[in-house]
Design a protein around this motif. Structure first.
Motif, mmCIF file in Angstrom:
data_model
loop_
_atom_site.group_PDB
_atom_site.id
_atom_site.type_symbol
_atom_site.label_atom_id
_atom_site.label_comp_id
_atom_site.label_asym_id
_atom_site.label_seq_id
_atom_site.Cartn_x
_atom_site.Cartn_y
_atom_site.Cartn_z
ATOM 1 N N SER A 70 4.081 14.927 -8.552
ATOM 2 C CA SER A 70 3.370 14.397 -7.397
ATOM 3 C C SER A 70 4.225 14.489 -6.144
ATOM 4 C CB SER A 70 2.983 12.932 -7.654
ATOM 5 O OG SER A 70 2.662 12.742 -9.008
ATOM 6 N N GLU A 71 3.526 14.501 -5.002
ATOM 7 C CA GLU A 71 4.275 14.519 -3.741
ATOM 8 C C GLU A 71 4.907 13.148 -3.502
ATOM 9 O OE1 GLU A 71 1.551 14.352 -0.263
ATOM 10 O OE2 GLU A 71 0.027 14.730 -1.763
ATOM 11 N N PRO A 72 5.916 13.089 -2.621
ATOM 12 C CA PRO A 72 6.601 11.808 -2.410
ATOM 13 C C PRO A 72 5.627 10.729 -1.916
ATOM 14 C CG PRO A 72 7.760 13.602 -1.331
ATOM 15 C CD PRO A 72 6.460 14.161 -1.826
ATOM 16 N N THR A 73 5.826 9.522 -2.371
ATOM 17 C CA THR A 73 4.989 8.412 -1.921
ATOM 18 C C THR A 73 5.599 7.825 -0.648
ATOM 19 O OG1 THR A 73 6.276 6.852 -3.208
ATOM 20 C CG2 THR A 73 4.372 7.808 -4.295
ATOM 21 N N ALA A 74 4.822 6.938 0.001
ATOM 22 C CA ALA A 74 5.334 6.260 1.195
ATOM 23 C C ALA A 74 6.604 5.462 0.869
ATOM 24 C CB ALA A 74 4.252 5.343 1.765
ATOM 25 N N PRO B 272 0.819 -1.233 0.000
ATOM 26 C CA PRO B 272 0.000 0.000 0.000
ATOM 27 C C PRO B 272 0.843 1.269 0.000
ATOM 28 C CG PRO B 272 0.083 -0.937 2.193
ATOM 29 C CD PRO B 272 0.861 -1.885 1.306
ATOM 30 N N ALA C 246 0.423 2.995 5.918
ATOM 31 C CA ALA C 246 0.372 3.393 4.504
ATOM 32 C C ALA C 246 -0.963 3.008 3.867
ATOM 33 C CB ALA C 246 1.515 2.727 3.745
ATOM 34 N N GLU C 247 -1.465 3.925 3.070
ATOM 35 C CA GLU C 247 -2.696 3.623 2.342
ATOM 36 C C GLU C 247 -2.449 3.854 0.864
ATOM 37 O OE1 GLU C 247 -6.562 5.075 3.576
ATOM 38 O OE2 GLU C 247 -5.814 5.179 5.638
ATOM 39 N N LEU C 248 -2.905 2.919 0.064
ATOM 40 C CA LEU C 248 -2.686 2.987 -1.376
ATOM 41 C C LEU C 248 -3.313 4.248 -1.953
ATOM 42 C CD1 LEU C 248 -1.440 1.129 -3.606
ATOM 43 C CD2 LEU C 248 -3.784 0.517 -4.176
ATOM 44 N N ARG C 249 -2.523 4.982 -2.737
ATOM 45 C CA ARG C 249 -3.077 6.152 -3.435
ATOM 46 C C ARG C 249 -3.379 5.747 -4.865
ATOM 47 N NH1 ARG C 249 1.286 10.243 -1.544
ATOM 48 N NH2 ARG C 249 1.540 10.572 -3.774
ATOM 49 N N VAL C 250 -4.592 6.089 -5.307
ATOM 50 C CA VAL C 250 -4.997 5.735 -6.669
ATOM 51 C C VAL C 250 -5.411 7.014 -7.396
ATOM 52 C CG1 VAL C 250 -6.557 4.364 -8.100
ATOM 53 C CG2 VAL C 250 -5.797 3.472 -5.882
ATOM 54 N N ARG C 251 -4.780 7.220 -8.532
ATOM 55 C CA ARG C 251 -5.096 8.403 -9.336
ATOM 56 C C ARG C 251 -5.486 7.918 -10.727
ATOM 57 N NH1 ARG C 251 -1.444 12.061 -11.872
ATOM 58 N NH2 ARG C 251 0.318 10.901 -11.043
ATOM 59 N N GLN C 252 -6.558 8.533 -11.263
ATOM 60 C CA GLN C 252 -7.015 8.090 -12.582
ATOM 61 C C GLN C 252 -6.798 9.179 -13.617
ATOM 62 O OE1 GLN C 252 -10.942 6.216 -12.616
ATOM 63 N NE2 GLN C 252 -11.214 6.993 -14.707
ATOM 64 N N LEU C 253 -6.181 8.804 -14.720
ATOM 65 C CA LEU C 253 -5.946 9.776 -15.793
ATOM 66 C C LEU C 253 -7.204 9.916 -16.644
ATOM 67 C CD1 LEU C 253 -2.397 8.609 -17.000
ATOM 68 C CD2 LEU C 253 -2.955 10.361 -15.295
ATOM 69 N N ASP C 254 -7.372 11.105 -17.233
ATOM 70 C CA ASP C 254 -8.490 11.293 -18.165
ATOM 71 C C ASP C 254 -8.204 10.501 -19.429
ATOM 72 O OD1 ASP C 254 -9.726 12.986 -16.426
ATOM 73 O OD2 ASP C 254 -8.747 14.786 -17.228
ATOM 74 N N ILE D 79 -0.843 4.434 -7.416
ATOM 75 C CA ILE D 79 -1.260 3.754 -8.645
ATOM 76 C C ILE D 79 -1.845 4.810 -9.583
ATOM 77 C CG2 ILE D 79 -2.769 2.004 -9.645
ATOM 78 C CD1 ILE D 79 -0.706 0.811 -7.741
#
Lengths: 397, 65
Positions: free
Chosen positions: B2-6, A161, B55-63, A165
């Motif tokens: 994007s900001e830094p990920t975990a 996690p 930590a929590e999964l971040r999900v971003r969707q592209l157009d 994504i």
């Protein structure tokens, strides 16, 4: 009336045939006859069926991409366009792919494409990149409609996690799918991803056609970052699988291999923590030993130990002194006895015993010289057994 | 951008933890320094575990336009 030149006519015919696009992108089912390959590498032959025939040409550039050249009498599927050879006023079919007709059109096309891509080196093992050990951003190119995406997200939530994504949606089946997949790939390539997954849930094998499309395959091969395919079920293999850096059998499997599990990361932290603890324990133990050593040294140098040592020395000296005294005493006694013995031999008594006598004047003075006495003086004469009073008759010698 | 990920935070913490462990294992420090460093290592390890726990999964969707 206006007269055209032959050149004008043929030029117009060529323009008509070649420029309106009607006879582009054709598949012909035909038999190959009169096949001839020239030293230039170009091949000329005739394609015919029962009723008709057409001259055909296979340019060297196209011929070199074929897995194998057709043979006379062979039934083939030939792909190409209609061209017009102005110099001779002849129509010809310009072939760019040609395959044996027996295998079915789709298969044949696929095999041709596979052979062509393979010849270009796109399936080369040396092209395969290793996956990032800890991917930060993972691009997923797939359909929003299918369960595949949710399956993958579930796996990432559970296993890894930490990442972000980036979902780049596309159509995965139908005529528009190839262009849609290519566009979705390009959009995700523009993102700061360090890994891409192209996924499609299972379906009938014709539904996977988009993943055998040349443009899609090339777009996958052109990925700037490592790319994993998870297309269809276990048994399906598509051309995108062959150009990807890693082929996973299903979308879920692709998500599993894309990143390590968080339990492994925890393990790595725990190992480092244990190593730190081990190192500090060793350091403390080392320190403790050093202190023990100091204590031992300190004990060895304690003042009481000096006193003890001194006392011991004194005792030793004392012992030596008394031994010396005793020896001296014994010696003294021996000497004394010797002296006594000698003394006794010198005593007047012993001399008297041998018959000598001691003459003394009345005052006790021992007479050793006749000049000491006068005639008529009384002297006491001591002999061994007693004394006599004697008178001096004559004091001359 | 994007900001830094975990992941990046984990990598940073882990790299420092790794460096701490290696310094401790070289054993050239005074006991006081070593203890101080060990405490830093323990903090880093705890921070890593906390990060992994939360930590929590971040999900971003592209157009898709």
């Amino acid at each position: 009336m206006r007269a055209f030149s032959v050149s004008d006519l043929n030029s117009a015919l060529r323009a008509h045939l070649e420029e309106d696009g009607l006879f582009f992108d054709l598949w012909l089912l035909a038999e190959v006859v009169e096949f001839r390959r020239y030293s230039s590498g170009h091949c000329y032959f005739t394609l015919k069926d029962e009723q008709a025939s057409i001259r055909a040409v296979l340019w060297r550039s196209a011929a070199e991409r074929l897995a194998r050249l057709p043979a006379n009498g062979e039934a083939v599927l030939a792909h190409g366009r209609v061209g017009f050879y102005e110099a001779r006023g002849e129509v010809q079919f310009v072939v760019d792919q040609i395959v044996p007709a027996g295998e079915g059109l789709l298969n044949a096309q696929l095999e041709q494409l596979r052979a062509r891509l393979e010849a270009e080196g796109l399936f080369d093992e040396r092209r395969k990149r290793s996956l990032p050990p800890l991917p930060r951003r993972i691009g997923i190119v797939t359909s929003l409609q299918a369960a595949a995406l949710q399956d993958m997200l579930t796996i990432f939530r559970r296993r890894y996690p930490l990442a972000e994504i980036v979902v780049s949606p596309c159509l995965v089946q139908g005529e528009l799918a190839p262009a849609s997949i290519v566009a979705a790939l390009r959009r995700v390539y523009a993102e700061p991803v360090d890994l891409v997954i192209v996924a499609r849930g299972g379906g009938a094998s014709e539904d996977l056609a988009a993943f055998n499309d040349e443009q899609v395959v090339r777009a996958v091969a052109a990925s700037p970052v490592p790319i994993i395919t998870g297309v269809g079920h276990e048994t399906d293999t598509t051309l995108v699988d062959a150009v990807a850096d890693l082929r996973a059998p299903t979308p879920s499997a692709a998500a599993e291999v894309a990143a390590p599990a968080v339990v492994d990361l925890r393990q790595r932290v725990a190992e480092l923590r244990d190593r730190a603890a081990g190192a500090i324990m060793a350091r403390i133990e080392e320190q403790r030993r050093a202190v023990d050593q100091q204590v031992t040294l300190l004990r060895r140098n304690h003042p009481r130990r000096h006193l003890d040592a001194a006392r011991q020395t004194v005792d030793e000296l004392d012992r030596r002194a008394s031994r010396a005294f005793e020896r001296w005493l014994a010696l003294a006694q021996t000497r004394l006895q010797g002296l006594q013995a000698r003394l006794s031999t010198l005593s007047p008594q012993a001399t008297l015993a041998r018959g000598y006598a001691i003459a003394q004047r009345t005052g006790g003075q021992v007479v050793t010289d006749p000049a000491q006495v006068q005639a008529g003086e009384q002297l006491q004469l001591t002999v061994r057994a007693g004394t006599l009073l004697v008178a001096v008759e004559d004091a001359n010698e | 951008m994007s900001e830094p990920t975990a992941v990046e935070q984990y990598e940073t913490l882990l790299a420092e933890l790794q460096a701490v462990v290696e310094r401790l294992e070289r054993g050239e420090l005074s006991l006081a320094e070593a203890l101080h460093l060990y405490e830093r290592g323990a903090e880093l390890a705890a921070a890593c575990q906390r990060l992994l726990d939360t930590a929590e999964l971040r999900v971003r969707q592209l157009d898709s336009a």
